[in-house]
Design an enzyme around this catalytic site. Structure first.
Site, PDB file in Angstrom:
ATOM      1  N   HIS A  50       0.851  -1.303  -0.040  1.00 23.75           N
ATOM      2  CA  HIS A  50       0.077  -0.051   0.026  1.00 23.75           C
ATOM      3  C   HIS A  50       1.152   1.167  -0.034  1.00 23.75           C
ATOM      4  CE1 HIS A  50       0.488  -0.698   4.398  1.00 23.75           C
ATOM      5  NE2 HIS A  50       1.024   0.380   4.390  1.00 23.75           N
TER       6      HIS A  50
HETATM    7  P1  TYD Z   1      -1.965  -3.617   7.860  1.00 22.46           P
HETATM    8  O1  TYD Z   1      -2.172  -2.412   7.153  1.00 22.46           O
HETATM    9  O2  TYD Z   1      -2.810  -4.891   7.043  1.00 22.46           O
HETATM   10  O3  TYD Z   1      -0.537  -4.120   7.860  1.00 22.46           O
HETATM   11  P2  TYD Z   1       0.643  -4.066   6.864  1.00 22.46           P
HETATM   12  O4  TYD Z   1       0.360  -3.267   6.181  1.00 22.46           O
HETATM   13  O5  TYD Z   1       2.004  -4.037   7.714  1.00 22.46           O
HETATM   14  O6  TYD Z   1       0.507  -5.443   6.251  1.00 22.46           O
HETATM   15  O7  TYD Z   1      -2.616  -3.870   9.292  1.00 22.46           O
HETATM   16  C1  TYD Z   1      -3.088  -4.973   9.980  1.00 22.46           C
HETATM   17  C2  TYD Z   1      -4.147  -4.660  11.011  1.00 22.46           C
HETATM   18  O8  TYD Z   1      -3.799  -3.906  11.879  1.00 22.46           O
HETATM   19  C3  TYD Z   1      -5.234  -4.041  10.363  1.00 22.46           C
HETATM   20  O9  TYD Z   1      -6.579  -4.501  10.801  1.00 22.46           O
HETATM   21  C4  TYD Z   1      -5.229  -2.617  10.516  1.00 22.46           C
HETATM   22  C5  TYD Z   1      -4.342  -2.624  11.950  1.00 22.46           C
HETATM   23  N1  TYD Z   1      -3.604  -1.592  12.419  1.00 22.46           N
HETATM   24  C6  TYD Z   1      -3.990  -0.677  13.555  1.00 22.46           C
HETATM   25  O10 TYD Z   1      -5.074  -0.781  14.040  1.00 22.46           O
HETATM   26  N2  TYD Z   1      -3.278   0.277  13.854  1.00 22.46           N
HETATM   27  C7  TYD Z   1      -2.090   0.639  13.192  1.00 22.46           C
HETATM   28  O11 TYD Z   1      -1.392   1.367  13.492  1.00 22.46           O
HETATM   29  C8  TYD Z   1      -1.827  -0.233  11.992  1.00 22.46           C
HETATM   30  C9  TYD Z   1      -0.468   0.013  11.074  1.00 22.46           C
HETATM   31  C10 TYD Z   1      -2.602  -1.474  11.646  1.00 22.46           C
END
Ligand code: TYD
Length: 137
Positions: A50
């Site tokens: 992303h």
């Molecule tokens: P995600 O964005 O999918 O992680 P990555 O980009 O590292 O693969 O996030 C995973 C989950 O965590 C999603 O349900 C959102 C949550 N999250 C939060 O609640 N707070 C945060 O600061 C972050 C980064 C993620």
């Protein structure tokens, strides 16, 4: 590379071990509003995929290693993070993917804003449109 850079963090070493401090607007270029960390990431897993619209982040691999691929529509590169003193700055409108996490990897992320799902661009084609506008204004 636009909105991507390496940040060398300080290290205080003495007979008791190493210590690295990180202060907002001193050691990294923004005030820190949020910290999160990725760990227990299984072999072969890829994360990220992303971009953000406004968020600034600095990534530091505290233990083990991980590869970060970044793209800003003009250039792409991959960086190995394997040193707790090496920070990787990623600004807005940069596509990022994290992969090749070692079993023991702990990836710490400093972020300039609270979590906001509206700041995410999760669709790659949408990223190309929004980031492309930066260079064709
Ligand atoms: P995600 O964005 O999918 O992680 P990555 O980009 O590292 O693969 O996030 C995973 C989950 O965590 C999603 O349900 C959102 C949550 N999250 C939060 O609640 N707070 C945060 O600061 C972050 C980064 C993620």
């Amino acid at each position: 590379m636009y909105n991507i850079g390496e940040i060398k963090l300080k290290k205080f070493t003495d007979g008791r071990g190493d210590l690295t401090p990180v202060e907002g607007k001193q050691d990294i270029p923004f005030e820190i509003k949020r910290v999160y960390y990725l760990y227990n990431v299984g072999a072969g897993i890829e994360r990220g995929k992303h971009s953000h619209r406004k968020l600034h982040q600095v990534l530091v691999c505290l233990n083990g290693s991980v590869c970060i691929k970044v793209e800003n529509t003009l250039e792409t590169k991959s960086v190995l993070l394997d040193d707790p003193c090496k920070g990787m700055y990623i600004g807005p409108l940069v596509w990022r993917e994290m992969y090749d996490f070692s079993d023991d990897a702990v990836l710490l992320v400093f972020a300039s804003e609270y979590y906001d799902e509206n700041d995410y661009i999760r669709d790659y084609d949408e990223f190309l449109v929004e980031a492309g506008e930066l260079f064709h204004e």
